[in-house]
Design an enzyme around this catalytic site. Structure first.
Site: not given
Length: 135
Positions: A59-62, A103
């Site tokens: 997972c990461c922001w995009t 995320l």
């Protein structure tokens, strides 16, 4: 199943994913939690490609960065998914072994559904020739 899990930031979604995997009886190998996204993606990819984990979730922001980093590891087929049907297709037709989630737009409930779909789906045997072309 042993699942490598990595995220560059801890959120309600990431906590829910880890807890849900453990509750379902999976052995969760946390890789690089809080590290920069390139390190998270590579670390989870290496765990899966190296046989330390059966599958991975990153997972990461995009979700884009961790998926790109994971896909740099030979033998990794990371798929950035936004819904359960895409996660099913990633497994069924591409034999994806790492699920990447963003995320920014993923709710805890949607994350649960995507992870469950990803882990419950097997690749289709008649796609083996196409999957082999991915390297």
């Amino acid at each position: 199943m042993r699942i490598a899990f990595g995220t560059d930031e801890r959120t309600e979604v990431t906590d829910r994913i880890k807890a849900g995997l453990a509750e379902q009886g999976h052995d969760v190998l946390v890789v690089g939690e809080g590290d920069p996204w390139p390190d998270v993606g590579r670390g989870v990819g290496e765990a899966v490609a190296g046989g330390d984990a059966d599958r991975g979730v990153v997972c990461c922001w995009t979700g884009t960065g961790v998926s790109m980093a994971a896909n740099k590891v030979p033998g990794v087929r990371a798929a950035l998914c936004t819904d359960p049907e895409t996660a099913v297709g990633a497994r069924r037709w591409n034999d994806a072994n790492v699920l990447a989630l963003g995320l920014r737009l993923t709710s805890p409930a949607l994350a649960d559904e995507m992870v469950a779909a990803f882990l419950a789906t097997a690749p289709e045997a008649d796609e083996a020739e196409n999957i082999a072309k991915l390297g």
